[in-house]
Scaffold this active site. Structure first.
Site, PDB file in Angstrom:
ATOM      1  N   SER A  72      -7.319 -14.097 -20.097  1.00  0.00           N
ATOM      2  CA  SER A  72      -6.313 -14.537 -19.133  1.00  0.00           C
ATOM      3  C   SER A  72      -4.896 -14.309 -19.627  1.00  0.00           C
ATOM      4  O   SER A  72      -3.956 -14.343 -18.838  1.00  0.00           O
ATOM      5  CB  SER A  72      -6.503 -16.025 -18.823  1.00  0.00           C
ATOM      6  OG  SER A  72      -6.340 -16.805 -19.996  1.00  0.00           O
ATOM      7  N   HIS A 102      -9.138  -9.391 -15.303  1.00  0.00           N
ATOM      8  CA  HIS A 102      -9.025 -10.846 -15.309  1.00  0.00           C
ATOM      9  C   HIS A 102      -9.474 -11.456 -13.988  1.00  0.00           C
ATOM     10  O   HIS A 102      -8.785 -11.357 -12.978  1.00  0.00           O
ATOM     11  CB  HIS A 102      -7.577 -11.254 -15.623  1.00  0.00           C
ATOM     12  CG  HIS A 102      -7.355 -12.730 -15.638  1.00  0.00           C
ATOM     13  ND1 HIS A 102      -6.173 -13.314 -15.265  1.00  0.00           N
ATOM     14  CD2 HIS A 102      -8.193 -13.755 -15.969  1.00  0.00           C
ATOM     15  CE1 HIS A 102      -6.281 -14.620 -15.367  1.00  0.00           C
ATOM     16  NE2 HIS A 102      -7.492 -14.913 -15.790  1.00  0.00           N
ATOM     17  N   ASN A 117      -0.566 -16.070 -14.699  1.00  0.00           N
ATOM     18  CA  ASN A 117      -0.276 -17.084 -15.718  1.00  0.00           C
ATOM     19  C   ASN A 117       1.186 -17.083 -16.139  1.00  0.00           C
ATOM     20  O   ASN A 117       1.730 -18.125 -16.512  1.00  0.00           O
ATOM     21  CB  ASN A 117      -1.184 -16.891 -16.928  1.00  0.00           C
ATOM     22  CG  ASN A 117      -2.542 -17.532 -16.730  1.00  0.00           C
ATOM     23  OD1 ASN A 117      -2.695 -18.428 -15.902  1.00  0.00           O
ATOM     24  ND2 ASN A 117      -3.536 -17.088 -17.470  1.00  0.00           N
TER      25      ASN A 117
END
Length: 305
Positions: free
Chosen positions: A120, A141, A192
């Protein structure tokens, strides 16, 4: 690049099992590998439980469930990957572990297949540095749970070839996923990179006593139309995972704004890793139902409820 029929998935945890489920549900043969039989069986049990839910909702019948499970073979031996056509790794977010896994698997699989990591946040380039041929390596991902979440981030490493990215995209689209391409190997990629600062800020709002976790989550759901609030999401994904990502960002970017908040550090010390541990920002009962936070209970006391 040869035809892709069999997928090798390394790691039978929640992400690896979910990824295996998605591929098997879309007609691929899957070899699911972990280091111990109990972990492999645990992954298959997770898949079976998820499929049971699909049966209850009428999206699948029992014969369909058994057909999906029949496409999945569990193993503890990476040598069983010798005939796979594509590899996805989903082991713990530890650089040395991922490098070790890929160094071993590269010596087993055919030279013409693509190797992908589900990391991630970790550097695709650094993981690929353990390989003889980093051009066939890319990030792939998935988001949790892979069976439900539509997005797959496809990430270039420094040496990743365009042909490799094209194969990963084709494979992702063949299982019904929407893809985005990350052209520069940067910590956190897209999602993220944007989400972690939001999580940090939510914790700071909590630390400053501005609102309870429940009201912060409610504000995120109804004010920003997010399906889950920040604390619900952190508990679901794993508080420990978020903590390690923040530490990695702080190290890579050299910027204190990524430092995990004190509350999160104390939660790590207390083993409050989220829903999987039965306690995170919230506590959970044996059925996994969310219980009121300590802040909410204290607020009720102050209000005389």
């Amino acid at each position: 690049m040869s035809e892709i029929n069999t997928i090798g998935v390394i790691g039978a945890g929640s992400m690896g099992a979910g990824i295996a489920n998605v591929f098997a549900s879309n007609g691929y043969q899957v070899i699911l590998r972990d280091i111990e039989d109990k972990f492999v069986q645990g992954g298959i049990d997770r898949i079976s439980k998820f499929l049971d839910g699909s049966v209850k909702r009428g999206k699948l019948d029992e014969a369909g469930k058994e057909e999906v499970l029949g496409r999945i073979t569990g193993t503890t031996d990476l040598k069983d990957f010798k005939d796979v056509d594509f590899v996805v790794e989903a082991v713990l977010e530890k650089m040395d572990l991922k490098q070790e896994v890929f160094k071993e698997v590269e010596g087993i699989v055919r030279d013409d297949i693509v190797l992908a990591t589900n990391t991630s946040s970790l550097s695709i380039t650094e993981i690929a540095s353990a390989l003889e041929d980093p051009s066939r390596f890319a990030g792939m991902h998935f988001f949790n749970p892979p069976q439900v979440m539509k997005l797959v981030e496809i990430i270039y490493g420094y040496e990743t070839s365009d042909e490799t990215v094209a194969v990963v995209r084709e494979v992702a689209e063949s299982i019904g996923k929407e893809t985005v391409t990350v052209h520069k190997d940067s910590p956190g990629f897209i999602v993220n990179r944007i989400m972690i600062p939001q999580m940090i800020e939510a914790i700071k709002v909590l630390e400053e006593g501005i609102a309870t976790p429940e009201d912060i989550d409610k504000a995120m759901r109804y004010g920003l139309n997010h399906p889950m609030g920040s604390f619900e999401l952190q508990d679901y994904a794993g508080v420990d995972i978020g903590y390690y990502v923040m530490e990695y960002f702080e190290q890579e970017y050299g910027d204190p704004r990524w430092t995990p908040p004190v509350t999160m550090k104390n939660m790590m010390r207390a083993g409050r890793f989220g829903k999987k541990a039965g306690k995170g920002f919230y506590d959970y009962d044996e059925e996994g139902n969310q219980l009121p936070s300590e802040q909410a209970k204290n607020q009720e006391k102050l209000q005389g409820k």
